[in-house]
Design an enzyme around this catalytic site. Structure first.
Site, short mmCIF file in Angstrom:
data_model
loop_
_atom_site.label_atom_id
_atom_site.label_comp_id
_atom_site.label_asym_id
_atom_site.label_seq_id
_atom_site.Cartn_x
_atom_site.Cartn_y
_atom_site.Cartn_z
N ARG A 138 38.09 12.71 8.33
CA ARG A 138 37.39 13.09 7.09
C ARG A 138 36.12 12.27 6.86
O ARG A 138 35.24 12.70 6.17
CB ARG A 138 38.32 12.98 5.88
CG ARG A 138 38.61 11.57 5.48
CD ARG A 138 39.43 11.53 4.21
NE ARG A 138 40.78 12.03 4.43
CZ ARG A 138 41.80 11.70 3.63
NH1 ARG A 138 41.60 10.93 2.59
NH2 ARG A 138 43.01 12.12 3.89
N HIS A 139 36.06 11.08 7.45
CA HIS A 139 34.78 10.35 7.36
C HIS A 139 34.27 9.97 8.76
O HIS A 139 33.38 10.62 9.26
CB HIS A 139 34.78 9.20 6.34
CG HIS A 139 36.08 8.48 6.16
ND1 HIS A 139 36.67 7.77 7.15
CD2 HIS A 139 36.87 8.36 5.07
CE1 HIS A 139 37.79 7.24 6.68
NE2 HIS A 139 37.95 7.57 5.43
N GLY B 260 34.44 -1.57 0.90
CA GLY B 260 33.69 -0.38 1.26
C GLY B 260 33.22 0.44 0.08
O GLY B 260 32.03 0.42 -0.27
N HIS C 203 40.58 -3.62 -0.40
CA HIS C 203 40.80 -2.37 -1.14
C HIS C 203 40.48 -2.53 -2.62
O HIS C 203 41.06 -3.34 -3.31
CB HIS C 203 42.23 -1.83 -1.02
CG HIS C 203 42.27 -0.35 -1.25
ND1 HIS C 203 42.22 0.57 -0.24
CD2 HIS C 203 42.28 0.36 -2.39
CE1 HIS C 203 42.22 1.78 -0.74
NE2 HIS C 203 42.25 1.69 -2.05
N GLY C 204 39.53 -1.72 -3.05
CA GLY C 204 39.20 -1.63 -4.47
C GLY C 204 38.42 -2.83 -5.01
O GLY C 204 38.30 -2.98 -6.22
N GLU D 31 40.01 0.55 11.68
CA GLU D 31 41.26 0.81 10.97
C GLU D 31 41.87 2.08 11.55
O GLU D 31 41.16 3.06 11.79
CB GLU D 31 41.00 1.01 9.48
CG GLU D 31 40.53 -0.24 8.78
CD GLU D 31 40.20 0.03 7.32
OE1 GLU D 31 40.38 1.17 6.85
OE2 GLU D 31 39.76 -0.90 6.66
N HIS E 148 37.31 3.32 9.48
CA HIS E 148 38.65 3.91 9.61
C HIS E 148 38.53 5.26 10.29
O HIS E 148 37.95 6.19 9.72
CB HIS E 148 39.24 4.05 8.20
CG HIS E 148 40.66 4.50 8.14
ND1 HIS E 148 41.38 4.54 6.98
CD2 HIS E 148 41.51 4.93 9.10
CE1 HIS E 148 42.60 4.97 7.22
NE2 HIS E 148 42.70 5.22 8.50
N GLU F 284 46.27 -8.20 6.41
CA GLU F 284 45.30 -7.91 5.35
C GLU F 284 46.12 -7.45 4.15
O GLU F 284 46.87 -6.47 4.23
CB GLU F 284 44.31 -6.83 5.78
CG GLU F 284 43.31 -6.53 4.66
CD GLU F 284 42.11 -5.71 5.12
OE1 GLU F 284 41.68 -5.88 6.29
OE2 GLU F 284 41.61 -4.92 4.31
N ASN G 215 32.92 -2.01 4.96
CA ASN G 215 33.52 -0.75 5.40
C ASN G 215 32.52 0.38 5.10
O ASN G 215 32.14 0.60 3.95
CB ASN G 215 34.84 -0.54 4.64
CG ASN G 215 35.54 0.75 5.03
OD1 ASN G 215 34.90 1.78 5.16
ND2 ASN G 215 36.84 0.70 5.21
N ARG H 248 40.30 8.29 10.83
CA ARG H 248 41.50 8.96 10.32
C ARG H 248 41.89 10.13 11.21
O ARG H 248 41.04 10.74 11.87
CB ARG H 248 41.25 9.50 8.90
CG ARG H 248 41.44 8.45 7.84
CD ARG H 248 41.29 9.08 6.45
NE ARG H 248 41.63 8.13 5.44
CZ ARG H 248 42.84 8.02 4.87
NH1 ARG H 248 43.80 8.85 5.20
NH2 ARG H 248 43.06 7.11 3.96
N THR I 18 43.79 4.86 1.37
CA THR I 18 45.01 4.23 1.89
C THR I 18 45.83 3.69 0.73
O THR I 18 45.50 2.65 0.16
CB THR I 18 44.65 3.12 2.89
OG1 THR I 18 43.70 3.64 3.80
CG2 THR I 18 45.87 2.64 3.64
N HIS J 92 32.36 5.53 3.76
CA HIS J 92 31.88 6.51 2.78
C HIS J 92 30.40 6.88 2.95
O HIS J 92 29.93 7.81 2.30
CB HIS J 92 32.25 6.06 1.37
CG HIS J 92 33.74 6.04 1.23
ND1 HIS J 92 34.50 7.19 1.38
CD2 HIS J 92 34.63 5.03 1.07
CE1 HIS J 92 35.78 6.88 1.28
NE2 HIS J 92 35.89 5.58 1.09
N ARG K 25 27.68 17.62 3.97
CA ARG K 25 26.74 18.66 4.39
C ARG K 25 26.87 19.03 5.87
O ARG K 25 26.17 19.90 6.35
CB ARG K 25 25.30 18.19 4.13
CG ARG K 25 24.91 18.24 2.67
CD ARG K 25 24.70 19.70 2.25
NE ARG K 25 24.57 19.83 0.82
CZ ARG K 25 23.41 19.83 0.17
NH1 ARG K 25 22.28 19.70 0.83
NH2 ARG K 25 23.39 19.97 -1.11
#
Ligand code: PXP
Length: 252
Positions: A53-54, A223, A201-202, A77, A47, A158, A11, A49, A108, A14, A22
Site C-alpha cells: 500500500r505504500h 514517520g 509509532h505515533g 520493516e 515498511h 523496538e 520512516n 507491506r 501497525t 507515507h 495518483r
C-alpha cells in the site's frame, strides 16, 4: 548509564502513500529519503507491506542503493512471512524490524506476539542475521514478550509507543504516564537481557521528549507525523526540529 546521542530513523512510507494516491512517480519516496539524510536522519525506515500500500519492491531496491551509497542504515520493516524473508535475503538491508501485519489494519496496531510465535521466529531471525541484517522485534513493553524476544536471539527490540501517543491525544495524562512507566521498565529489562532498545509509532514534537529521554533508548523511528508536518514546514525543517528535541531530551 551515559545517555548517548539518539539515532533518528525517518520512516518514509507515507511519501509513498501520497505518490500511490495518483499511481504515478511523484512524490518519490527515495528522493524523500535523500532529503531526510541531508536533514540529519541517522537511518531510513520503510515498511514493505504484503499489500504494497505504500512502499513497492523497486522502492526498496532503490532505497538500499541510496542508503549504501550514503553510508546510512536502511531499516526494512516486514511481516514474518516467507515472501518477505526471501525479499529481505535478496536486499540485505542493514536492519530488519519484524512487525505484526493484518491486511485490514490502517497501521501497525499493537506489538508482535513473540512469545506465541517462538518456533516460527527463531529460524527466520537466524536466516536474516546470518545474511548480515540486524534483527529487531516490534513489541509491547510487556515482560513476557521481552523475555521471549531475548530467547529468539534477536539483537534489538523496538517498543510500540502507539498506546502512549493515543493516550496523550485523548488528554488522558494518567494513562499516558502509566504507559510511559511501563516503557521505561521494559527498556531496563530489555537492556539487562542484552537487547538494544528502540521506540516508535505515533511520536510527535509534543510527545517525543519523555521517550527520547529514556536512558536505554538508542533509536527512535518516526514517520507519519514528520511527513504530515512536512506539508507545513518542509521535511528538512521537520526532521531538524525533531532532531533538536531529541538532542535536548538527552541532556536533561
Ligand atoms: N516503528 C514501527 C515498527 C512501525 O511499524 C512504524 C509505523 O510504520 C513506525 C515505527 C513509525 O510510526 P509512525 O508512522 O506513527 O511515526
Amino acid at each position: 548509564m551515559n545517555k548517548g546521542r539518539l539515532r533518528l530513523g525517518v520512516n518514509i512510507d507515507h511519501i509513498a502513500t501520497v505518490r500511490n494516491a495518483r499511481g504515478g512517480d511523484h512524490p518519490d519516496p527515495v528522493a524523500g529519503a535523500w532529503a531526510a539524510i541531508q536533514a540529519g536522519a541517522d537511518g531510513i525506515t520503510a515498511h514493505l507491506r504484503e499489500d504494497r500500500r505504500h512502499m513497492r519492491d523497486d522502492d526498496m531496491v532503490r532505497l538500499q542503493t541510496l542508503c549504501a551509497s550514503e553510508n546510512i542504515p536502511l531499516n526494512m520493516e516486514m511481516a514474518a512471512t516467507e515472501e518477505m524473508r526471501d525479499i529481505a535475503l535478496g536486499l540485505s538491508p542493514h536492519a530488519i524490524c519484524i512487525v505484526p501485519e493484518r491486511r485490514e489494519e490502517r497501521t501497525t496496531e499493537g506489538g508482535l506476539d513473540v512469545a506465541g510465535q517462538h518456533n516460527r521466529l527463531v529460524p527466520l531471525i537466524a536466516d536474516l542475521a546470518n545474511n548480515g541484517s540486524r534483527v529487531s522485534l516490534f513489541i509491547e513493553a510487556v515482560s513476557h514478550q521481552i523475555e521471549a524476544a531475548a530467547a529468539t536471539k534477536a539483537q534489538v527490540v523496538e517498543f510500540h509507543t502507539g498506546a502512549y501517543a493515543y493516550a496523550i491525544d485523548d488528554g488522558d495524562k494518567q494513562k499516558a504516564d502509566a504507559i510511559l512507566q511501563a516503557l521505561k521498565a521494559g527498556a531496563k529489562q530489555a537492556h539487562a537481557l542484552g537487547l538494544e532498545v528502540h521506540f516508535g509509532h505515533g511520536l510527535t514534537f509534543e510527545n517525543v521528549e519523555p521517550i527520547a529521554a529514556i536512558e536505554e533508548a538508542m533509536e527512535l523511528n518516526i514517520g507519519h507525523f514528520l511527513i504530515g508536518e512536512a506539508i507545513f514546514m518542509g521535511l528538512v525543517s521537520a526532521i531538524k526540529e525533531m532532531r533538536d528535541i531529541c538532542d535536548e531530551a538527552r541532556c536533561s
